[in-house]
Design a protein around this motif. Sequence first.
Motif, short mmCIF file in Angstrom:
data_model
loop_
_atom_site.label_atom_id
_atom_site.label_comp_id
_atom_site.label_asym_id
_atom_site.label_seq_id
_atom_site.Cartn_x
_atom_site.Cartn_y
_atom_site.Cartn_z
N THR A 72 0.84 -1.19 0.00
CA THR A 72 0.00 0.00 0.00
C THR A 72 0.88 1.25 0.00
OG1 THR A 72 -0.13 -0.12 2.42
CG2 THR A 72 -1.94 -1.10 1.17
N GLY A 73 0.40 2.27 -0.69
CA GLY A 73 1.11 3.54 -0.69
C GLY A 73 0.71 4.43 0.47
N SER A 74 -0.48 4.19 1.04
CA SER A 74 -0.99 5.03 2.11
C SER A 74 -0.51 4.59 3.49
CB SER A 74 -2.52 5.06 2.07
OG SER A 74 -3.05 3.74 2.02
N THR A 76 2.99 2.39 5.36
CA THR A 76 4.22 1.61 5.27
C THR A 76 4.48 0.96 6.61
OG1 THR A 76 5.16 3.12 3.62
CG2 THR A 76 6.69 1.66 4.76
N GLN A 90 6.41 -2.48 -5.38
CA GLN A 90 5.82 -1.31 -5.99
C GLN A 90 4.51 -1.00 -5.28
OE1 GLN A 90 6.08 -1.27 -10.49
NE2 GLN A 90 6.53 -3.43 -10.14
N THR A 91 4.04 0.22 -5.37
CA THR A 91 2.71 0.53 -4.86
C THR A 91 1.69 0.30 -5.96
OG1 THR A 91 2.75 2.87 -5.51
CG2 THR A 91 3.71 2.29 -3.35
N GLU A 93 -0.34 2.44 -7.08
CA GLU A 93 -0.29 3.58 -7.99
C GLU A 93 0.73 3.36 -9.11
OE1 GLU A 93 -1.92 6.42 -8.28
OE2 GLU A 93 -3.22 6.35 -6.51
N ASP A 94 1.80 2.63 -8.80
CA ASP A 94 2.84 2.37 -9.80
C ASP A 94 2.36 1.47 -10.92
OD1 ASP A 94 4.73 3.84 -8.33
OD2 ASP A 94 5.32 2.08 -7.16
N TYR A 120 -5.44 2.24 5.53
CA TYR A 120 -5.37 2.13 4.08
C TYR A 120 -6.67 1.62 3.46
CZ TYR A 120 -3.94 -2.57 5.65
OH TYR A 120 -3.86 -3.78 6.27
N GLU A 123 -7.71 3.20 0.06
CA GLU A 123 -6.84 2.71 -1.02
C GLU A 123 -7.21 1.27 -1.39
OE1 GLU A 123 -2.09 2.09 -2.12
OE2 GLU A 123 -2.69 2.62 -0.08
#
Length: 307
Positions: A72-74, A76, A90-91, A93-94, A120, A123
């Motif tokens: 998750t990007g939201s 860590t 990768q997230t 979003e990537d 998260y 997301e």
Amino acid sequence: MPIKIPNELPARAILESEGVPVIQESDAMRQDIRPLRVALLNLMPEKIRTETQLARVLGSTPLQIEMTLLRTGSYTGRNTPMEHLLTFYQTWEDVKEQKFDALIITGAPVEQMPFEDVVYWNELQQIFDWADTNVFSSFFICWGAQAALYHYHGVPKYDLDGKMFGVFPHAVDQHASPLVAGFDDIFHCPVSRYTEVRRKDVEPIQGLEILADSADSGLCLLEERAKRRVFIFNHLEYDGDTLKREFQRDHAAGLDTALPRNYFQGDDPSQPPRVAWRAHRNLLYGNWINDLYQHAPFDLQKIGKTR
């Protein structure tokens, strides 16, 4: 690999009713070899252990698989070295412009929190919706399965009186599904959770089938075949010592976790655990990958357009 027989052969209907993988001649003629693209959204705190467990079961299949590790990007986590995350993960979003044959979403140590309180959650809801258009088949594990059922169908989870913990016998309810082809009537599966999804909330949902459950630990394996979704609330992917490490971790944290049931020889934690689920672990994931190989479009760009 599936067996290829003439489309009109009477044996086809018999084998299909038994859940034996059968590939149509037309499908066999159109297929070429390319790696299956599998994305793993790893929500577990010990990401290296979890990615290894799932890479092991996917690697036991005879097909070439390309695994993409996602986080998750939201949020860590703090249990995995940042160098490892930056190097190998990768997230979403990537990769959200890409297409994948499959997506696996793991459990997470947040199961006693309301879904909406998980940092998260927004997301993850976007990822669930994205999977409908960019992923051919999704496989949800433990809390990931509970979260997916809640998102797609509003199915609630319920707190248990204590941790459901151990290796429990499960009965196969629906042998016709290719997912459980070759399964014995009874198989053993590791369970480690504080919450559950209940049959009464699942049975009314059209298209959602219960494939396996346990008299002791409840629902285990569900399939929503029209949507290419698999939900498993337990942990066939676990290593032999995973429950032991969880037991030791809980006690080190001051938790009064009971001894995992049906696990240590003689119920003695000083003795080695009894591993009784490896064969069915490999069978379940092998069946899923085999079914994915037969039906996923060769052209990835067609994913999301062929449901």
